[in-house]
Design an enzyme around this catalytic site. Structure first.
Site, mmCIF file in Angstrom:
data_model
loop_
_atom_site.group_PDB
_atom_site.id
_atom_site.type_symbol
_atom_site.label_atom_id
_atom_site.label_comp_id
_atom_site.label_asym_id
_atom_site.label_seq_id
_atom_site.Cartn_x
_atom_site.Cartn_y
_atom_site.Cartn_z
ATOM 1 N N ASP A 72 -3.013 -9.351 8.198
ATOM 2 C CA ASP A 72 -1.814 -9.094 8.988
ATOM 3 C C ASP A 72 -1.847 -7.693 9.586
ATOM 4 O OD1 ASP A 72 -1.537 -8.011 6.420
ATOM 5 O OD2 ASP A 72 0.634 -8.134 6.448
ATOM 6 N N CYS A 98 0.828 -1.189 0.000
ATOM 7 C CA CYS A 98 0.000 0.000 0.000
ATOM 8 C C CYS A 98 0.869 1.249 0.000
ATOM 9 C CB CYS A 98 -0.892 -0.003 1.251
ATOM 10 S SG CYS A 98 -1.829 -1.525 1.479
ATOM 11 N N LEU A 105 -3.460 -1.639 -1.933
ATOM 12 C CA LEU A 105 -3.303 -2.664 -2.953
ATOM 13 C C LEU A 105 -3.682 -3.978 -2.276
ATOM 14 C CD1 LEU A 105 -2.299 -3.671 -5.744
ATOM 15 C CD2 LEU A 105 -0.026 -3.922 -4.711
#
Length: 608
Positions: A102, A2, A51
């Protein structure tokens, strides 16, 4: 993967600053084309571009933990490869999870262990955590610096983000460069000093470090560093441990909810990783897809030299057939490379290395059409001491970085005024001595071993960051994630203390790695000598950048002109300097054209 953006201010109310934060976050839409997110409070404003790789529904950011009257907010870029183990441990400690991401594991790790959480992570990451309980910001970056994180202090606050353009999108941050920044650009090139953001008053969080920032003070702490000790394992044990770490690392890094592929150059590093990954895929009934890059007329134009001994493509085909991958060879011509020369500069927000960076960007752009994630063999040469410089006295005894020994001619092309102000030769030596002062030498090593350890430190802490920047910006410019198994900190720690003579066993560079890949690769592939990243040999490329350089020199408004000895550069562009080879001229023009484009497009104010 990201892009992150954040702004903290202990005096100004940020709760209504949506417009500024959106500009900051929009500047990195390429890093996260799938979604955006924002969070505002009186003291903090966080933005995120996503992303999607893991947990499409549950990994949305910024992610918040709220308890009563306080909030802990996280904006995060990266992957934690041990997040499943951390999640299990946190659940035994009473934590409950709403997602499979995560991201949530990272947030709860902070809630449980505070700033020490970063010592438990295995992954590639850059993050910002705002803790309302303590009115403090934590910024953290992974062990080797795979993921970027820049910051600048302004007035009563701090602004941070994944790329320099995030900061430059803020109205309080101007695009200025002073003598130190110009010295970085002209004396060190793209291999900038760790922690230096080049632009005035902009810095980066160094690899293996984190920062704790409050209104009263800023603390920077190093949580990971290389530690020297005697290597006691014999050769067979060393090979076994390397192989075991790599197998575990690759298995962890294959985890993705989106299509994953592997880069394959036909060289040792990418071939070995592809073989490990291909085996895992086959055991799960899947076929790994691989990608390589080639150039128009590469066979006809190929010239053997010190860096490139043979063509990659025959080896690529051999490895693909051996592993059983579905392979894609992506071919580019000189016109495409010239046309896209400035794209990597826009990705970096700084001048880059030119054609070899442009081709990498174009390769990722093609790979993005079919996948979201790739494995790369990047960094093996740095951590396994694979460059010839490790046994060449000229470079071992040099008082500058080895990759700069033969690059002094660029300084001769600067204007006398600029040379006097930035002192490029002195700047190179000063930065080198700073790095030498950091080296954890081992008592009892002889002079040659100490020099080789010093060389290894230079490559891991000074050259590798450039390679990782190149990979991150080129891939993320296309919304594509690249993972680098050779940067697993467990492997780097272990390799650091292996003597060079063992690393180069069998009288070949990275001999110990070649032994570790025995059984995974055919012997002729394992024993293929190193060949550098491919580069076009088409004369049309040099012609294209030479003509472009002449147009810049002929334009009185070109911002680079006051910084150069224009006539010297002109003679090279006109082909009138015989001692400058075609390859040197290409590299020179690539870099100068990017500097000119950078100064122009970013409207940089120079303070001398």
């Amino acid at each position: 993967m990201c892009g992150i953006a954040g702004w903290i201010d202990w005096q100004e109310d940020l709760s209504q600053q949506q417009s500024i934060l959106k500009d900051m976050t929009d500047s990195i839409v390429h890093r996260g084309p799938d979604a955006d997110g924002f969070w505002f409070s009186e003291r903090a404003a966080f933005g995120h571009r996503r992303l999607i790789v893991i947990d499409p529904e549950g990994g949305k950011q910024p992610m918040l933990y709220q308890d009563g009257n306080y909030t802990v907010a996280l904006t995060y870029n990266g992957e934690l490869y041990n997040y499943l183990e951390l999640r299990d441990e946190l659940e035994t400690l009473g934590h409950s999870f709403k997602t499979s991401s995560d991201t949530e594991v990272l947030l709860h790790s902070y809630l449980e262990w505070g700033e020490d959480c970063i010592r438990r992570f295995n992954g590639i990451f850059a993050f910002g955590i705002w803790d309302e309980r303590r009115s403090r910001l934590m910024l953290g970056r992974d062990h080797l610096g795979v993921k970027p994180l820049f910051f600048t202090k302004r007035d009563n606050g701090i602004i941070f983000g994944s790329e320099l353009k995030v900061l430059l999108s803020h109205p309080k941050v101007d695009a200025k460069i002073d003598r130190k920044g110009l010295a970085e650009v002209f004396a060190l090139g793209p291999m900038r000093t760790p922690g230096v953001g080049v632009f005035k008053d902009i810095e980066e969080v160094r690899a293996g470090h984190y920062m704790i920032i409050t209104e009263e003070k800023t603390e920077t702490k190093q949580y990971w560093q290389l530690e020297s000790q005697e290597h006691r394992d014999d050769v067979d044990t060393t090979v076994s441990k390397i192989r075991s770490i790599l197998e575990d690392t690759v298995k962890r890094q294959l985890l993705s909810d989106m299509p994953l592929v592997s880069m394959l150059s036909g060289g040792l590093d990418s071939s070995g990783l592809t073989a490990i990954a291909g085996k895992e895929y086959k055991e799960n009934g899947k076929t790994l897809e691989t990608y390589s890059i080639d150039f128009v007329n590469s066979e006809e134009d190929f010239e053997q030299d010190f860096l490139r001994r043979d063509l990659d493509e025959p080896w690529v085909r051999k490895v693909s057939e051996h592993v059983g991958t579905k392979h894609h060879s992506v071919v580019f011509g000189a016109d495409k490379l010239v046309e896209n020369l400035l794209v990597p500069m826009r990705a970096r927000d700084l001048p880059g290395v030119g054609e070899i960076e442009t081709s990498l960007y174009l390769l990722f752009k093609e790979m993005k059409k079919e996948a979201t994630v790739a494995l790369s063999g990047e960094s093996a040469d740095e951590v396994f001491s694979g460059y010839p410089w490790f046994h060449q006295k000229e470079f071992l005894d040099a008082d500058v970085y080895p990759w700069l020994v033969n690059l002094g001619f660029i300084s001769n092309l600067l204007s006398e005024d600029l040379k006097a102000k930035i002192r490029p030769e002195e700047y190179r030596k000063e930065r080198f001595q700073e790095a030498v002062a950091e080296v954890p030498f081992l008592e009892g090593e002889d002079e040659l071993q100490a020099k080789q350890r010093q060389m290894s430190y230079m490559f891991i802490t000074r050259f590798l960051p450039f390679m990782l920047d190149r990979k991150d910006r080129s891939s993320m410019m296309t919304g594509f994630e690249v993972r680098v198994p050779f940067c697993d900190y467990r492997l780097v720690e272990y390799l650091w203390n292996i003597p060079f003579e063992m690393k180069s066993i069998d009288n070949i560079e990275k001999g110990i790695l070649r032994r570790a890949f025995e059984g995974y690769l055919p012997d002729d592939v394992r024993n293929r000598r190193k060949s550098a990243y491919p580069s076009t040999k088409d004369a049309a490329y040099l012609e294209g950048v030479s003509k472009w350089m002449l147009r810049v020199l002929d334009n009185p408004d070109s911002p680079i002109l006051p910084l150069l000895d224009v006539e010297k550069v002109r003679k090279i562009a006109e082909g009138k300097v015989e001692r400058i080879t075609g390859g040197q001229a290409r590299g020179l023009f690539d870099y100068l054209l990017q500097i000119n484009g950078w100064l122009e497009e970013y409207e940089i104010e120079i303070e001398l």
